[in-house]
Motif scaffolding. Structure first.
Motif, PDB file in Angstrom:
ATOM      1  N   GLN A 113      -3.173  -3.264   1.267  1.00  0.00           N
ATOM      2  CA  GLN A 113      -2.606  -2.824  -0.086  1.00  0.00           C
ATOM      3  C   GLN A 113      -3.565  -1.445  -0.328  1.00  0.00           C
ATOM      4  O   GLN A 113      -3.056  -0.341  -1.109  1.00  0.00           O
ATOM      5  CB  GLN A 113      -2.628  -3.827  -1.213  1.00  0.00           C
ATOM      6  CG  GLN A 113      -2.085  -3.452  -2.339  1.00  0.00           C
ATOM      7  CD  GLN A 113      -0.689  -3.158  -2.171  1.00  0.00           C
ATOM      8  OE1 GLN A 113       0.079  -3.745  -1.783  1.00  0.00           O
ATOM      9  NE2 GLN A 113      -0.105  -2.062  -3.055  1.00  0.00           N
ATOM     10  N   GLU A 114      -4.776  -1.688  -0.187  1.00  0.00           N
ATOM     11  CA  GLU A 114      -5.567  -0.549  -0.668  1.00  0.00           C
ATOM     12  C   GLU A 114      -5.393   0.773   0.311  1.00  0.00           C
ATOM     13  O   GLU A 114      -5.381   1.832  -0.329  1.00  0.00           O
ATOM     14  CB  GLU A 114      -7.269  -0.901  -0.134  1.00  0.00           C
ATOM     15  CG  GLU A 114      -8.382   0.186  -0.501  1.00  0.00           C
ATOM     16  CD  GLU A 114      -9.767  -0.121  -0.259  1.00  0.00           C
ATOM     17  OE1 GLU A 114     -10.655   0.674  -0.377  1.00  0.00           O
ATOM     18  OE2 GLU A 114      -9.856  -1.382   0.036  1.00  0.00           O
ATOM     19  N   TRP A 115      -4.996   0.590   1.564  1.00  0.00           N
ATOM     20  CA  TRP A 115      -4.461   1.844   1.998  1.00  0.00           C
ATOM     21  C   TRP A 115      -3.209   2.325   1.724  1.00  0.00           C
ATOM     22  O   TRP A 115      -3.038   3.494   1.454  1.00  0.00           O
ATOM     23  CB  TRP A 115      -4.512   1.569   3.715  1.00  0.00           C
ATOM     24  CG  TRP A 115      -3.427   2.676   4.490  1.00  0.00           C
ATOM     25  CD1 TRP A 115      -3.819   3.711   4.666  1.00  0.00           C
ATOM     26  CD2 TRP A 115      -2.162   2.238   5.020  1.00  0.00           C
ATOM     27  NE1 TRP A 115      -2.915   4.245   5.443  1.00  0.00           N
ATOM     28  CE2 TRP A 115      -1.924   3.864   5.543  1.00  0.00           C
ATOM     29  CE3 TRP A 115      -1.299   1.414   5.050  1.00  0.00           C
ATOM     30  CZ2 TRP A 115      -0.602   3.938   5.979  1.00  0.00           C
ATOM     31  CZ3 TRP A 115       0.095   1.521   5.599  1.00  0.00           C
ATOM     32  CH2 TRP A 115       0.413   2.897   6.121  1.00  0.00           C
ATOM     33  N   GLU A 145      -2.165   2.063  -1.554  1.00  0.00           N
ATOM     34  CA  GLU A 145      -2.260   2.879  -2.658  1.00  0.00           C
ATOM     35  C   GLU A 145      -3.134   4.273  -2.518  1.00  0.00           C
ATOM     36  O   GLU A 145      -3.016   5.044  -3.669  1.00  0.00           O
ATOM     37  CB  GLU A 145      -3.136   2.068  -3.361  1.00  0.00           C
ATOM     38  CG  GLU A 145      -2.483   0.660  -3.825  1.00  0.00           C
ATOM     39  CD  GLU A 145      -1.421   0.926  -4.719  1.00  0.00           C
ATOM     40  OE1 GLU A 145      -0.937   1.675  -5.376  1.00  0.00           O
ATOM     41  OE2 GLU A 145      -0.564  -0.330  -4.903  1.00  0.00           O
ATOM     42  N   THR A 146      -3.519   4.426  -1.283  1.00  0.00           N
ATOM     43  CA  THR A 146      -3.907   6.038  -1.233  1.00  0.00           C
ATOM     44  C   THR A 146      -2.873   6.969  -1.264  1.00  0.00           C
ATOM     45  O   THR A 146      -3.329   8.293  -0.883  1.00  0.00           O
ATOM     46  CB  THR A 146      -4.856   5.910   0.259  1.00  0.00           C
ATOM     47  OG1 THR A 146      -4.164   5.735   1.285  1.00  0.00           O
ATOM     48  CG2 THR A 146      -6.091   4.843  -0.008  1.00  0.00           C
ATOM     49  N   ASP A 175      -2.521  -8.616   0.489  1.00  0.00           N
ATOM     50  CA  ASP A 175      -3.703  -8.560   1.384  1.00  0.00           C
ATOM     51  C   ASP A 175      -4.524  -7.203   0.859  1.00  0.00           C
ATOM     52  O   ASP A 175      -3.658  -6.133   1.024  1.00  0.00           O
ATOM     53  CB  ASP A 175      -3.088  -8.296   2.875  1.00  0.00           C
ATOM     54  CG  ASP A 175      -4.199  -7.881   3.755  1.00  0.00           C
ATOM     55  OD1 ASP A 175      -4.909  -6.719   3.929  1.00  0.00           O
ATOM     56  OD2 ASP A 175      -4.432  -8.979   4.693  1.00  0.00           O
ATOM     57  N   ASP A 176      -5.768  -7.342   0.427  1.00  0.00           N
ATOM     58  CA  ASP A 176      -6.257  -6.254  -0.283  1.00  0.00           C
ATOM     59  C   ASP A 176      -6.483  -5.013   0.810  1.00  0.00           C
ATOM     60  O   ASP A 176      -6.270  -3.864   0.094  1.00  0.00           O
ATOM     61  CB  ASP A 176      -7.522  -6.830  -0.733  1.00  0.00           C
ATOM     62  CG  ASP A 176      -7.472  -7.776  -1.992  1.00  0.00           C
ATOM     63  OD1 ASP A 176      -6.345  -7.774  -2.442  1.00  0.00           O
ATOM     64  OD2 ASP A 176      -8.294  -8.755  -2.089  1.00  0.00           O
ATOM     65  N   GLU A 177      -6.811  -5.387   1.958  1.00  0.00           N
ATOM     66  CA  GLU A 177      -7.103  -4.292   2.980  1.00  0.00           C
ATOM     67  C   GLU A 177      -5.746  -3.356   3.019  1.00  0.00           C
ATOM     68  O   GLU A 177      -5.815  -2.024   2.890  1.00  0.00           O
ATOM     69  CB  GLU A 177      -7.515  -4.683   3.982  1.00  0.00           C
ATOM     70  CG  GLU A 177      -8.072  -3.804   4.925  1.00  0.00           C
ATOM     71  CD  GLU A 177      -8.716  -4.253   6.399  1.00  0.00           C
ATOM     72  OE1 GLU A 177      -9.414  -3.399   7.242  1.00  0.00           O
ATOM     73  OE2 GLU A 177      -8.655  -5.459   6.610  1.00  0.00           O
TER      74      GLU A 177
END
Length: 452
Positions: free
Chosen positions: A117-119, A121-122, A113-115
């Motif tokens: 996973q983006e969080w 990775e922060t 899930d890109d959304e």
């Protein structure tokens, strides 16, 4: 008068003037008092005050995590076993998944899930997961600090990151209603409990996953319930502590014996005539000396010779040692000679007995850590476990011993996903562990020997 020269665990090495003796007095009471003092077993029954705050004590001295840390750091097995357990639980790393039922079987459907996973990775979420597993494997629980975005001030909850705190730095604040129930704990005191520096103590409110707007920074304790304990969990190897202490003292005892065994292993017989001749020689060389000066010189020569003999005979670095002397006959025709007489101490039997105790301690320790010896990388009497034994042990471990620890250690992270992404219901983060098959069940081209 006898003098205690060294203390190692439950052993006292006593110098009685004619030798050094090892006397076993049992396991050191001070080391065990934090665990098995019958009169203080209910150590969380009353609060203690730290930095003006009433807290729930953790251990008889309010320092159980530190005590466990100090004992494990001296142990040759514990840290390695716990590291292996953490590695097995971590598997190939964290991944997102959904739970589904296929053919009446519960399955995890791994996904990207890109959304979300983006969080992730922060912030360093992988490090957080590793730290959470370390804390759980040592103390059966983990203190988690939740960092919220400033948007909570306008009613929009958002968890920016999580931090797995050190157990040594965290204590529960005593419930205001004196209930001694974990559910009634509302605050945590975090700081330096080694030095008890009040300036480093900070109070945090408890994190409420159903009402995350209470505070920008909060703490929660995620743990496995320990039977008969209302507040803190205790480690799975708590009952193995006496064995750990015994195992820790053995290397020090052997080292001390190697360095000092000559004192109690030999008696050196000195011919009296030798020192009579030395006395005459000193008097002849120093006719002006008083009796006291002559005696002092003879005493100095005796000390010097004793040290030389000790330097030759004592210590593990003097392999192939020998001692030379000149025998002679006195004026009465009596043979005068030096003699070094060994004392039968049965040290080999003593060391063998200690080694057997160590093997029992290793077995008890391994059982306490909750990991099959086949997975613990333990070699007993030069023999390791077969691949099949390791494979079946691994399958049992994955099938029975990972689900609950994973749920507890990752609970905070999954709560944060639910809070930040309420529209993505049913997505969780878990540990992906690749299924390992026997080589017989794998095609020749895919076997490990052909993949390295």
């Amino acid at each position: 008068m006898a003098e205690i020269k060294e203390k190692i665990g439950g052993f006292r090495f006593v110098d009685a003037g004619v030798g050094t003796y090892a006397i076993h007095m049992g396991v050191d009471y001070n080391e065990l008092s934090s665990f098995f003092n019958g009169s203080s077993s209910n150590w969380d029954g009353d609060p203690v005050t730290v930095a003006g705050v009433r807290i729930v004590p953790w251990g008889i001295d309010n320092n159980l995590p530190k005590t466990v840390r100090d004992i494990l750091e001296k142990n040759n097995l514990g840290p390695g076993i716990l590291d292996r357990k953490t590695g097995l639980m971590y598997g190939q790393g964290p991944m997102l998944y959904r739970v589904n039922v296929i053919n009446n079987e519960r399955v995890q459907e791994w996904l990207i899930d890109d959304e979300i996973q983006e969080w992730l990775e922060t912030w360093d979420y992988r490090s957080y997961i590793r730290n959470a597993f370390v804390e759980y494997n040592h103390m059966k629980g983990v203190f988690v600090k939740y960092y919220a975005a400033k948007s909570i001030r306008i009613g929009k909850p958002w968890i920016t990151r999580l931090e797995a705190l050190h157990s040594t730095d965290c204590r529960m604040v005593w419930p205001e209603n004196d209930s001694r129930r974990l559910e009634d704990v509302k605050q945590f005191l975090v700081g330096d409990f080694d030095s008890y520096t009040s300036k480093r103590m900070v109070l945090y409110s408890i994190f409420d996953k159903w009402n995350p707007l209470i505070a920008e920074t909060a703490v929660k304790y995620h743990s496995m319930r320990s039977f008969g304990r209302n507040m803190y969990a205790i480690s799975s190897f708590h009952g193995s502590i006496p064995w750990l202490l015994d195992a820790n003292t053995l290397p020090e005892i052997i080292q001390y014996l190697n360095e000092n065994l000559i004192a109690s292993a030999y008696i050196v017989h000195e011919p009296e005539e030798y020192w009579k001749q030395k006395d005459e020689m000193v008097r002849a060389m120093h006719e002006e000396w008083t009796e006291q000066q002559v005696y002092a010189e003879i005493d100095r020569l005796r000390d010097e010779l004793t040290k030389k003999i000790a330097d030759v005979m004592a210590g593990k670095k003097n392999a192939g040692k020998f001692f030379t002397c000149v025998d002679f006959v006195d004026q009465d025709g009596n043979l005068q000679s030096w003699k070094i007489e060994p004392i039968e101490m049965n040290v080999d039997k003593y060391i063998k007995a200690q080694a057997e105790i160590s093997r029992i301690a290793d077995s008890s320790t391994t059982s306490g850590f909750g990991l099959n010896p086949a997975l613990s990388n333990i070699i007993i009497d030069g023999k390791g476990d077969s691949g099949s034994q390791m494979l079946y042990a691994l399958k049992i471990f994955y099938g029975a011993d990972t689900q609950i620890p994973e749920e507890i250690a990752l609970e905070a992270l999954n709560d944060a996903i639910r809070i930040n992404f309420p529209h993505k219901k049913g997505i969780f983060i878990g540990m992906y562990r690749k299924v390992i098959n026997k080589e017989d069940n794998v095609t020749a081209g895919e076997r490990a020997t052909n993949q390295v």
